[in-house]
Design a protein around this motif. Structure first.
Motif, PDB file in Angstrom:
ATOM      1  N   ARG A   1      -2.289  -7.320  -6.111  1.00  0.00           N
ATOM      2  CA  ARG A   1      -2.630  -6.824  -7.456  1.00  0.00           C
ATOM      3  C   ARG A   1      -2.072  -5.426  -7.691  1.00  0.00           C
ATOM      4  NH1 ARG A   1      -6.626  -3.111  -7.265  1.00  0.00           N
ATOM      5  NH2 ARG A   1      -7.905  -2.995  -5.373  1.00  0.00           N
ATOM      6  N   ARG A   2      -1.897  -4.631  -6.647  1.00  0.00           N
ATOM      7  CA  ARG A   2      -1.395  -3.270  -6.822  1.00  0.00           C
ATOM      8  C   ARG A   2       0.008  -3.267  -7.405  1.00  0.00           C
ATOM      9  NH1 ARG A   2      -4.691  -3.722  -2.714  1.00  0.00           N
ATOM     10  NH2 ARG A   2      -6.311  -2.165  -2.368  1.00  0.00           N
ATOM     11  N   SER A   3       0.770  -4.262  -7.083  1.00  0.00           N
ATOM     12  CA  SER A   3       2.136  -4.393  -7.610  1.00  0.00           C
ATOM     13  C   SER A   3       2.214  -5.406  -8.739  1.00  0.00           C
ATOM     14  CB  SER A   3       3.093  -4.794  -6.477  1.00  0.00           C
ATOM     15  OG  SER A   3       2.608  -5.946  -5.799  1.00  0.00           O
TER      16      SER A   3
ATOM     17  N   TYR B   1       0.829  -1.199   0.000  1.00  0.00           N
ATOM     18  CA  TYR B   1       0.000   0.000   0.000  1.00  0.00           C
ATOM     19  C   TYR B   1       0.868   1.256   0.000  1.00  0.00           C
ATOM     20  CZ  TYR B   1      -4.647  -2.035   0.732  1.00  0.00           C
ATOM     21  OH  TYR B   1      -5.841  -2.691   0.572  1.00  0.00           O
ATOM     22  N   LEU B   2       1.881   1.263   0.851  1.00  0.00           N
ATOM     23  CA  LEU B   2       2.716   2.456   1.011  1.00  0.00           C
ATOM     24  C   LEU B   2       3.567   2.745  -0.224  1.00  0.00           C
ATOM     25  CD1 LEU B   2       3.840   1.861   4.706  1.00  0.00           C
ATOM     26  CD2 LEU B   2       2.278   3.650   3.890  1.00  0.00           C
ATOM     27  N   LEU B   3       3.833   1.726  -1.022  1.00  0.00           N
ATOM     28  CA  LEU B   3       4.677   1.904  -2.202  1.00  0.00           C
ATOM     29  C   LEU B   3       3.909   1.996  -3.507  1.00  0.00           C
ATOM     30  CD1 LEU B   3       7.611  -0.578  -1.416  1.00  0.00           C
ATOM     31  CD2 LEU B   3       7.529   1.891  -1.012  1.00  0.00           C
ATOM     32  N   PHE B   4       2.704   1.407  -3.557  1.00  0.00           N
ATOM     33  CA  PHE B   4       2.014   1.296  -4.838  1.00  0.00           C
ATOM     34  C   PHE B   4       0.599   1.876  -4.882  1.00  0.00           C
ATOM     35  CE2 PHE B   4       5.245  -2.004  -4.875  1.00  0.00           C
ATOM     36  CZ  PHE B   4       5.785  -1.882  -6.153  1.00  0.00           C
ATOM     37  N   ASP B   5      -0.045   2.074  -3.762  1.00  0.00           N
ATOM     38  CA  ASP B   5      -1.402   2.588  -3.774  1.00  0.00           C
ATOM     39  C   ASP B   5      -1.371   4.116  -3.753  1.00  0.00           C
ATOM     40  OD1 ASP B   5      -4.043   3.525  -2.746  1.00  0.00           O
ATOM     41  OD2 ASP B   5      -4.450   1.372  -2.633  1.00  0.00           O
ATOM     42  N   PRO B   6      -1.996   4.776  -4.736  1.00  0.00           N
ATOM     43  CA  PRO B   6      -1.952   6.246  -4.798  1.00  0.00           C
ATOM     44  C   PRO B   6      -2.431   6.932  -3.523  1.00  0.00           C
ATOM     45  CG  PRO B   6      -2.849   5.351  -6.837  1.00  0.00           C
ATOM     46  CD  PRO B   6      -2.738   4.204  -5.878  1.00  0.00           C
ATOM     47  N   ALA B   7      -3.324   6.278  -2.786  1.00  0.00           N
ATOM     48  CA  ALA B   7      -3.842   6.899  -1.569  1.00  0.00           C
ATOM     49  C   ALA B   7      -2.811   6.912  -0.442  1.00  0.00           C
ATOM     50  CB  ALA B   7      -5.100   6.170  -1.100  1.00  0.00           C
ATOM     51  N   PHE B   8      -1.790   6.087  -0.553  1.00  0.00           N
ATOM     52  CA  PHE B   8      -0.787   5.974   0.515  1.00  0.00           C
ATOM     53  C   PHE B   8       0.630   6.280   0.045  1.00  0.00           C
ATOM     54  CE2 PHE B   8      -4.310   3.279   1.809  1.00  0.00           C
ATOM     55  CZ  PHE B   8      -4.489   3.630   3.135  1.00  0.00           C
TER      56      PHE B   8
END
Length: 333
Positions: A234-236, A140-147
């Motif tokens: 899936r984000r990565s 999340y911290l590396l790939f999700d735009p919200a984080f």
């Protein structure tokens, strides 16, 4: 292990004792198949921590590469969820997934909104929700735009998660060096070679079940309601990669257990080869094709191939070892 299950294993061993091949040494299997995997995990997790300390930016190529390497190392041992990995929920702290209630983004949002100083202490961060720790939190911290944003606190949080991941990986490896001795036939934990082999065999079967039911099954959903957004990592875009890595790892362990049974080993290899062929035939790295008939059919073929591997391992390797699959520690995750 309860006494009734121990007796059941002993009975099964006696019924299947006529296999006519040398029983594998569980200690040797652990040294060749288990310890190197956790050592690699500890090494890669340390590189991840160092990379986060050097550059905590979410678009840092070095940080993302270190995270991916460490995540690969985890997936390769993720079926070995017993012993040191289950102490203090270490396995879940490294890899909290599936996250059926979206606890990871909620936990991360809470920390960020409060700018919780818990990130400043190794000991304190070890007490936060497991949903905010480990590889999926870092995704999340590396790939999700919200984080994946540049901020002082996000940087501190990324470093804290990376540091915590390294601490856990190192603790598991250190403990495994001692725990490996438990696979000796004279240990207190495993009172026979069959019991020790049972644990290793169960790791193969439970790993295969998790891959089939969860890694593949969750994004499949149903024909009327496919769930591609439930795919792992899936984000990565690592969903299919995890299927491959997990199959490679369970195949290696299964073949080590079948080292002195060439016919069984050949059947295992053949089943895995078909599964790897189905991986190569997938349209999307994140199971995005499950929402169209052609793509879904390919995913169904992959799941069927993994189920075939489970069948071969259970029907051929289990009887040769004189063991049964037993309880799956990942059931209900």
């Amino acid at each position: 292990m309860s006494r009734p299950l121990t007796c059941c294993i002993a009975l099964c061993a006696s019924l299947w004792s006529g296999a006519g091949w040398a029983t594998p040494d569980p200690v040797a299997v652990v040294k060749s198949e288990v310890l190197p995997g956790f050592e690699t995990l500890a090494e890669k997790a340390q590189v991840l921590e160092d990379a986060a300390q050097a550059d905590c930016s979410p678009d840092s190529d070095a940080l993302r590469a270190a995270w991916a390497d460490a995540f690969d190392a985890w997936v390769r041992v993720s079926h070995l969820r017993f012993g040191p990995a289950e102490v203090a929920d270490r396995a879940f702290a490294l890899a909290f997934w599936p996250d059926t209630r979206n606890a990871t983004p909620k936990s991360l949002q809470g920390l960020i909104a409060a700018e919780d100083p818990v990130v400043e202490s190794v000991e304190a961060f070890g007490q936060v929700s497991i949903a905010a720790r480990g590889f999926y939190a870092l995704e999340y911290l590396l790939f999700d735009p919200a984080f994946a944003q540049e901020s002082h606190y996000s940087c501190a949080l990324t470093r804290a998660v990376a540091r915590d991941t390294s601490e856990i990986a190192e603790a598991i490896f250190v403990d495994w060096q001692t725990f490996a001795q438990e696979f000796d036939a004279e240990s207190d934990r495993y009172r026979s070679t069959e019991e020790a082999l049972q644990e290793l065999f169960k790791a193969v079967t439970s790993g295969l079940q998790f891959t089939s039911d969860t890694r593949i099954g969750r994004p499949m959903g149903s024909f009327d309601k496919p769930r591609p957004t439930r795919a792992e990592a899936r984000r990565s875009e690592r969903s299919i990669r995890h299927v491959r890595l997990s199959l490679e790892a369970t195949e290696s362990l299964a073949l080590a257990l079948a080292a002195d049974a060439p016919k069984v080993a050949a059947e295992i290899r053949e089943a895995y080869e078909k599964a790897f062929a189905e991986i190569d035939a997938q349209e999307s790295p994140i199971f995005a094709g499950v929402d169209n008939p052609a793509g879904r059919f390919r995913v169904e073929l992959l799941q069927a191939a993994v189920e075939r591997v489970r069948t071969v391992v259970g029907a051929e390797l289990g009887p040769e070892l004189g063991v049964i699959a037993g309880f799956n520690s990942q059931d209900g995750d």
